[in-house]
Design a protein around this motif. Structure first.
Motif, PDB file in Angstrom:
ATOM      1  N   HIS A  41       1.362  -1.357  -0.346  1.00 35.41           N
ATOM      2  CA  HIS A  41       0.282  -0.460   0.439  1.00 35.41           C
ATOM      3  C   HIS A  41       0.446   1.471   0.078  1.00 35.41           C
ATOM      4  O   HIS A  41       1.560   1.089   0.178  1.00 35.41           O
ATOM      5  CB  HIS A  41      -0.877   0.444   0.788  1.00 35.41           C
TER       6      HIS A  41
ATOM      7  N   MET B  66      -6.254 -10.078   1.734  1.00 33.62           N
ATOM      8  CA  MET B  66      -5.611  -9.357   2.123  1.00 33.62           C
ATOM      9  C   MET B  66      -4.467  -9.894   2.866  1.00 33.62           C
ATOM     10  O   MET B  66      -3.589  -9.938   2.565  1.00 33.62           O
ATOM     11  CB  MET B  66      -6.022  -8.174   2.689  1.00 33.62           C
TER      12      MET B  66
ATOM     13  N   GLY C 166     -13.520  -0.717  -0.557  1.00 32.39           N
ATOM     14  CA  GLY C 166     -13.861  -1.710  -2.078  1.00 32.39           C
ATOM     15  C   GLY C 166     -14.420  -0.376  -2.316  1.00 32.39           C
ATOM     16  O   GLY C 166     -14.838  -1.034  -3.842  1.00 32.39           O
TER      17      GLY C 166
HETATM   18  C1  HEC Z   1       0.728  -8.448   1.089  1.00 32.53           C
HETATM   19  C2  HEC Z   1      -0.152  -7.577   0.563  1.00 32.53           C
HETATM   20  C3  HEC Z   1      -1.010  -6.709   1.420  1.00 32.53           C
HETATM   21  C4  HEC Z   1       0.025  -6.392   3.111  1.00 32.53           C
HETATM   22  C5  HEC Z   1       1.301  -6.221   3.284  1.00 32.53           C
HETATM   23  C6  HEC Z   1      -0.818  -5.220   3.438  1.00 32.53           C
HETATM   24  N1  HEC Z   1      -2.092  -4.688   2.513  1.00 32.53           N
HETATM   25 FE1  HEC Z   1      -3.936  -4.239   3.128  1.00 32.53          FE
HETATM   26  N2  HEC Z   1      -4.926  -5.077   1.217  1.00 32.53           N
HETATM   27  C7  HEC Z   1      -4.258  -5.612   0.458  1.00 32.53           C
HETATM   28  C8  HEC Z   1      -4.868  -6.098  -1.063  1.00 32.53           C
HETATM   29  C9  HEC Z   1      -4.815  -6.923  -1.867  1.00 32.53           C
HETATM   30  C10 HEC Z   1      -5.965  -5.337  -0.544  1.00 32.53           C
HETATM   31  C11 HEC Z   1      -7.812  -5.293  -1.367  1.00 32.53           C
HETATM   32  C12 HEC Z   1      -7.786  -7.053  -0.647  1.00 32.53           C
HETATM   33  C13 HEC Z   1      -9.121  -7.721  -1.055  1.00 32.53           C
HETATM   34  O1  HEC Z   1      -9.546  -6.609  -2.740  1.00 32.53           O
HETATM   35  O2  HEC Z   1      -9.788  -7.956  -1.043  1.00 32.53           O
HETATM   36  C14 HEC Z   1      -6.105  -4.752   0.884  1.00 32.53           C
HETATM   37  C15 HEC Z   1      -7.123  -3.940   1.486  1.00 32.53           C
HETATM   38  C16 HEC Z   1      -6.755  -2.748   2.289  1.00 32.53           C
HETATM   39  C17 HEC Z   1      -7.931  -2.801   2.997  1.00 32.53           C
HETATM   40  C18 HEC Z   1      -9.317  -1.982   2.920  1.00 32.53           C
HETATM   41  C19 HEC Z   1      -9.448  -0.862   1.982  1.00 32.53           C
HETATM   42  C20 HEC Z   1     -10.674  -0.759   1.090  1.00 32.53           C
HETATM   43  O3  HEC Z   1     -10.823   0.455  -0.325  1.00 32.53           O
HETATM   44  O4  HEC Z   1     -11.285  -0.873   1.008  1.00 32.53           O
HETATM   45  C21 HEC Z   1      -7.508  -1.392   4.444  1.00 32.53           C
HETATM   46  C22 HEC Z   1      -8.132  -0.976   5.402  1.00 32.53           C
HETATM   47  C23 HEC Z   1      -6.446  -1.938   4.495  1.00 32.53           C
HETATM   48  N3  HEC Z   1      -5.684  -3.415   2.973  1.00 32.53           N
HETATM   49  C24 HEC Z   1      -5.391  -1.266   5.080  1.00 32.53           C
HETATM   50  C25 HEC Z   1      -3.828  -2.086   5.372  1.00 32.53           C
HETATM   51  C26 HEC Z   1      -3.178  -2.053   6.208  1.00 32.53           C
HETATM   52  C27 HEC Z   1      -2.962  -0.692   7.236  1.00 32.53           C
HETATM   53  C28 HEC Z   1      -2.073  -2.765   5.993  1.00 32.53           C
HETATM   54  C29 HEC Z   1      -1.044  -3.095   6.926  1.00 32.53           C
HETATM   55  C30 HEC Z   1      -1.147  -3.389   8.550  1.00 32.53           C
HETATM   56  C31 HEC Z   1      -1.579  -3.485   4.989  1.00 32.53           C
HETATM   57  N4  HEC Z   1      -2.954  -3.783   4.818  1.00 32.53           N
HETATM   58  C32 HEC Z   1      -1.316  -4.641   4.661  1.00 32.53           C
HETATM   59  C33 HEC Z   1      -3.259  -6.326   0.555  1.00 32.53           C
HETATM   60  C34 HEC Z   1      -1.961  -5.785   1.381  1.00 32.53           C
END
Ligand code: HEC
Length: 118
Positions: A38, A97, A58
């Motif tokens: 991110h 995620m 989303g």
């Molecule tokens: C390995 C990759 C990865 C890491 C590391 C990661 N994310 Fe994500 N994140 C994603 C993906 C891929 C999605 C979309 C998931 C889906 O569509 O189900 C997501 C979605 C999200 C969303 C939803 C956003 C939305 O627009 O609805 C949030 C909030 C979020 N992440 C927060 C975090 C935070 C805070 C961290 C760190 C602690 C983190 N993520 C670490 C891959 C990651």
């Protein structure tokens, strides 16, 4: 009396340092735990985070979410982000995620960082 005063002064200094460390750590923590996928202002493996507070899950246009996340009806705030970072799959089964932050203090710092990222 004097020892008491010294102890209080030390506590005050420690408290001030803890506050400063936390502010620094939040950005470093975000970079370390979330920055691989991110960024605040650009979509990568995960959607951008600027403005995530109050945003419907989303809803970043053009980002390919899982159907589960896109259809969750969740709005991101302290409570939903806390549950998401504790266990994304428990909050939204079928999400993509699969990253957990197990330390409550780290979750708090990261959520505070996201709240400020407008
Ligand atoms: C390995 C990759 C990865 C890491 C590391 C990661 N994310 Fe994500 N994140 C994603 C993906 C891929 C999605 C979309 C998931 C889906 O569509 O189900 C997501 C979605 C999200 C969303 C939803 C956003 C939305 O627009 O609805 C949030 C909030 C979020 N992440 C927060 C975090 C935070 C805070 C961290 C760190 C602690 C983190 N993520 C670490 C891959 C990651």
């Amino acid at each position: 009396m004097r020892a008491h005063h010294v102890a209080l002064t030390c506590l005050a200094v420690l408290a001030t340092q803890a506050g400063a460390d936390e502010a620094l750590d939040a950005k470093a923590l975000y970079e370390a735990r979330c920055g691989g996928c991110h960024a605040l202002d650009a979509d990568r493996t995960g959607p951008h985070h600027a403005g995530v507070f109050g945003r419907r899950a989303g809803s970043v246009a053009g980002f390919a979410y899982s159907p589960a996340l896109a259809g969750s009806g969740i709005v991101w705030n302290e409570v939903t982000l806390e549950r998401w970072l504790q266990d994304p799959e428990a909050l939204i089964p079928g999400q993509r995620m699969n990253v957990r932050v197990s330390d409550p203090a780290e979750r708090r710092a990261i959520i505070g960082y996201l709240r400020a990222a407008r």
